[in-house]
Design a protein around this motif. Sequence first.
Motif, PDB file in Angstrom:
ATOM      1  N   THR A 158       0.851  -1.194   0.000  1.00 56.51           N
ATOM      2  CA  THR A 158       0.000   0.000   0.000  1.00 56.51           C
ATOM      3  C   THR A 158       0.885   1.242   0.000  1.00 56.51           C
ATOM      4  O   THR A 158       1.854   1.329   0.753  1.00 56.51           O
ATOM      5  CB  THR A 158      -0.911  -0.003   1.246  1.00 56.51           C
ATOM      6  N   GLY A 159       0.566   2.171  -0.872  1.00 60.42           N
ATOM      7  CA  GLY A 159       1.322   3.409  -0.972  1.00 60.42           C
ATOM      8  C   GLY A 159       2.441   3.369  -2.002  1.00 60.42           C
ATOM      9  O   GLY A 159       3.068   4.391  -2.281  1.00 60.42           O
ATOM     10  N   PHE A 160       2.709   2.202  -2.576  1.00 57.33           N
ATOM     11  CA  PHE A 160       3.735   2.046  -3.606  1.00 57.33           C
ATOM     12  C   PHE A 160       3.063   1.720  -4.933  1.00 57.33           C
ATOM     13  O   PHE A 160       1.934   1.227  -4.966  1.00 57.33           O
ATOM     14  CB  PHE A 160       4.712   0.924  -3.242  1.00 57.33           C
ATOM     15  N   ASN A 161       3.762   1.968  -6.026  1.00 56.28           N
ATOM     16  CA  ASN A 161       3.189   1.624  -7.334  1.00 56.28           C
ATOM     17  C   ASN A 161       3.992   0.540  -8.053  1.00 56.28           C
ATOM     18  O   ASN A 161       3.761   0.274  -9.223  1.00 56.28           O
ATOM     19  CB  ASN A 161       3.031   2.861  -8.221  1.00 56.28           C
ATOM     20  N   ASN A 162       4.952  -0.068  -7.339  1.00 58.54           N
ATOM     21  CA  ASN A 162       5.695  -1.168  -7.936  1.00 58.54           C
ATOM     22  C   ASN A 162       6.151  -2.124  -6.842  1.00 58.54           C
ATOM     23  O   ASN A 162       5.817  -1.942  -5.679  1.00 58.54           O
ATOM     24  CB  ASN A 162       6.852  -0.665  -8.804  1.00 58.54           C
ATOM     25  N   ASN A 163       6.896  -3.133  -7.231  1.00 57.68           N
ATOM     26  CA  ASN A 163       7.319  -4.174  -6.291  1.00 57.68           C
ATOM     27  C   ASN A 163       8.804  -4.489  -6.496  1.00 57.68           C
ATOM     28  O   ASN A 163       9.470  -3.867  -7.339  1.00 57.68           O
ATOM     29  CB  ASN A 163       6.435  -5.419  -6.462  1.00 57.68           C
ATOM     30  N   LEU A 164       9.295  -5.443  -5.721  1.00 55.89           N
ATOM     31  CA  LEU A 164      10.714  -5.783  -5.801  1.00 55.89           C
ATOM     32  C   LEU A 164      11.101  -6.267  -7.196  1.00 55.89           C
ATOM     33  O   LEU A 164      12.095  -5.816  -7.768  1.00 55.89           O
ATOM     34  CB  LEU A 164      11.070  -6.851  -4.756  1.00 55.89           C
ATOM     35  N   ILE A 165      10.319  -7.189  -7.747  1.00 55.84           N
ATOM     36  CA  ILE A 165      10.701  -7.776  -9.038  1.00 55.84           C
ATOM     37  C   ILE A 165      10.610  -6.743 -10.157  1.00 55.84           C
ATOM     38  O   ILE A 165      11.413  -6.765 -11.084  1.00 55.84           O
ATOM     39  CB  ILE A 165       9.893  -9.068  -9.343  1.00 55.84           C
ATOM     40  N   TRP A 166       9.656  -5.828 -10.085  1.00 59.52           N
ATOM     41  CA  TRP A 166       9.595  -4.777 -11.113  1.00 59.52           C
ATOM     42  C   TRP A 166      10.867  -3.933 -11.060  1.00 59.52           C
ATOM     43  O   TRP A 166      11.435  -3.606 -12.109  1.00 59.52           O
ATOM     44  CB  TRP A 166       8.357  -3.889 -10.944  1.00 59.52           C
ATOM     45  N   ASN A 167      11.320  -3.570  -9.881  1.00 58.86           N
ATOM     46  CA  ASN A 167      12.533  -2.759  -9.765  1.00 58.86           C
ATOM     47  C   ASN A 167      13.747  -3.476 -10.344  1.00 58.86           C
ATOM     48  O   ASN A 167      14.573  -2.860 -11.020  1.00 58.86           O
ATOM     49  CB  ASN A 167      12.793  -2.377  -8.299  1.00 58.86           C
ATOM     50  N   ILE A 168      13.844  -4.778 -10.121  1.00 57.57           N
ATOM     51  CA  ILE A 168      14.971  -5.528 -10.676  1.00 57.57           C
ATOM     52  C   ILE A 168      14.861  -5.581 -12.193  1.00 57.57           C
ATOM     53  O   ILE A 168      15.840  -5.343 -12.906  1.00 57.57           O
ATOM     54  CB  ILE A 168      15.057  -6.927 -10.041  1.00 57.57           C
ATOM     55  N   GLY A 169      13.669  -5.876 -12.702  1.00 57.39           N
ATOM     56  CA  GLY A 169      13.482  -5.868 -14.158  1.00 57.39           C
ATOM     57  C   GLY A 169      13.780  -4.501 -14.748  1.00 57.39           C
ATOM     58  O   GLY A 169      14.383  -4.383 -15.818  1.00 57.39           O
ATOM     59  N   HIS A 170      13.386  -3.467 -14.040  1.00 54.82           N
ATOM     60  CA  HIS A 170      13.603  -2.093 -14.515  1.00 54.82           C
ATOM     61  C   HIS A 170      15.087  -1.749 -14.616  1.00 54.82           C
ATOM     62  O   HIS A 170      15.508  -1.131 -15.602  1.00 54.82           O
ATOM     63  CB  HIS A 170      12.882  -1.117 -13.593  1.00 54.82           C
ATOM     64  N   ILE A 171      15.886  -2.154 -13.635  1.00 53.94           N
ATOM     65  CA  ILE A 171      17.306  -1.803 -13.733  1.00 53.94           C
ATOM     66  C   ILE A 171      17.981  -2.556 -14.880  1.00 53.94           C
ATOM     67  O   ILE A 171      18.871  -2.009 -15.535  1.00 53.94           O
ATOM     68  CB  ILE A 171      18.073  -1.983 -12.404  1.00 53.94           C
ATOM     69  N   ILE A 172      17.526  -3.780 -15.134  1.00 49.99           N
ATOM     70  CA  ILE A 172      18.084  -4.548 -16.253  1.00 49.99           C
ATOM     71  C   ILE A 172      17.768  -3.840 -17.571  1.00 49.99           C
ATOM     72  O   ILE A 172      18.644  -3.611 -18.409  1.00 49.99           O
ATOM     73  CB  ILE A 172      17.540  -5.989 -16.244  1.00 49.99           C
ATOM     74  N   VAL A 173      16.507  -3.490 -17.751  1.00 54.20           N
ATOM     75  CA  VAL A 173      16.063  -2.835 -18.986  1.00 54.20           C
ATOM     76  C   VAL A 173      16.678  -1.443 -19.125  1.00 54.20           C
ATOM     77  O   VAL A 173      17.135  -1.062 -20.209  1.00 54.20           O
ATOM     78  CB  VAL A 173      14.514  -2.786 -19.013  1.00 54.20           C
ATOM     79  N   SER A 174      16.726  -0.698 -18.049  1.00 53.91           N
ATOM     80  CA  SER A 174      17.269   0.669 -18.112  1.00 53.91           C
ATOM     81  C   SER A 174      18.724   0.680 -18.534  1.00 53.91           C
ATOM     82  O   SER A 174      19.149   1.535 -19.316  1.00 53.91           O
ATOM     83  CB  SER A 174      17.103   1.368 -16.767  1.00 53.91           C
ATOM     84  N   PHE A 203      17.706   0.609  -5.829  1.00 54.77           N
ATOM     85  CA  PHE A 203      18.051  -0.216  -4.677  1.00 54.77           C
ATOM     86  C   PHE A 203      17.464   0.409  -3.407  1.00 54.77           C
ATOM     87  O   PHE A 203      16.931  -0.289  -2.552  1.00 54.77           O
ATOM     88  CB  PHE A 203      19.565  -0.388  -4.556  1.00 54.77           C
ATOM     89  N   GLY A 204      17.534   1.715  -3.298  1.00 48.42           N
ATOM     90  CA  GLY A 204      16.925   2.413  -2.161  1.00 48.42           C
ATOM     91  C   GLY A 204      15.429   2.170  -2.098  1.00 48.42           C
ATOM     92  O   GLY A 204      14.862   1.966  -1.015  1.00 48.42           O
ATOM     93  N   MET A 205      14.768   2.190  -3.257  1.00 50.04           N
ATOM     94  CA  MET A 205      13.335   1.905  -3.296  1.00 50.04           C
ATOM     95  C   MET A 205      13.060   0.482  -2.831  1.00 50.04           C
ATOM     96  O   MET A 205      12.096   0.230  -2.094  1.00 50.04           O
ATOM     97  CB  MET A 205      12.789   2.115  -4.706  1.00 50.04           C
ATOM     98  N   MET A 206      13.907  -0.435  -3.256  1.00 46.14           N
ATOM     99  CA  MET A 206      13.738  -1.838  -2.869  1.00 46.14           C
ATOM    100  C   MET A 206      13.930  -2.000  -1.363  1.00 46.14           C
ATOM    101  O   MET A 206      13.213  -2.797  -0.735  1.00 46.14           O
ATOM    102  CB  MET A 206      14.711  -2.720  -3.654  1.00 46.14           C
ATOM    103  N   MET A 207      14.844  -1.273  -0.787  1.00 47.94           N
ATOM    104  CA  MET A 207      15.057  -1.350   0.660  1.00 47.94           C
ATOM    105  C   MET A 207      13.817  -0.840   1.392  1.00 47.94           C
ATOM    106  O   MET A 207      13.440  -1.370   2.436  1.00 47.94           O
ATOM    107  CB  MET A 207      16.293  -0.561   1.064  1.00 47.94           C
ATOM    108  N   SER A 208      13.178   0.190   0.846  1.00 50.59           N
ATOM    109  CA  SER A 208      11.937   0.692   1.450  1.00 50.59           C
ATOM    110  C   SER A 208      10.801  -0.326   1.278  1.00 50.59           C
ATOM    111  O   SER A 208      10.061  -0.591   2.225  1.00 50.59           O
ATOM    112  CB  SER A 208      11.530   2.017   0.814  1.00 50.59           C
ATOM    113  N   LEU A 209      10.656  -0.860   0.086  1.00 48.09           N
ATOM    114  CA  LEU A 209       9.593  -1.828  -0.193  1.00 48.09           C
ATOM    115  C   LEU A 209       9.651  -3.021   0.741  1.00 48.09           C
ATOM    116  O   LEU A 209       8.627  -3.489   1.244  1.00 48.09           O
ATOM    117  CB  LEU A 209       9.699  -2.326  -1.635  1.00 48.09           C
TER     118      LEU A 209
END
Length: 151
Positions: A32-48, A141-147
């Motif tokens: 709640t309060g987030f618009n993504n998850n751990l796996i999205w962030n990992i996929g995002h860094i790969i694609v970015s 990574f900071g976002m993932m630590m918060s998530l």
Amino acid sequence: MEHEFRITRTSREICDRFFDDYSLEQLNKVPTGFNNNLIWNIGHIIVSQQILVYNGSGLLPMVREELMGKYMRGTKPEFDLTQKEVDEIRSLLFSPVERTEQDYYKNIFTEYTERKTQLGFTLSTVEDAIAFNNYHEGIHFGMMMSLRKFL
């Protein structure tokens, strides 16, 4: 550049631990309060990384177009991933980075289309893109630590 590549490899090693430390359900959970998850962030860094380095250099990325569309800036998780999809993302943590380093030392990055990032950084060379990518991965990574605190 060896230092930049070492930073990227270390970042990916840290991300790799999430696959061992969190269940499939936790990787997929959007708290709640987030618009993504751990796996999205990992996929995002790969694609970015692929977009910043390869697309910026006018070269084809190593990641499938379908993945590019799911994890590029402006996207968010639309559904939970299966274990097979999570395994595919995990398999892409290191090989694109290794290939980028090889390609860099083979001098295949002969041009770069200058661009300004959404954060205001101007990228004029592939070296700029590689360095910025490390900064970008740090943000996520900071976002993932918060998530993870809400799992």
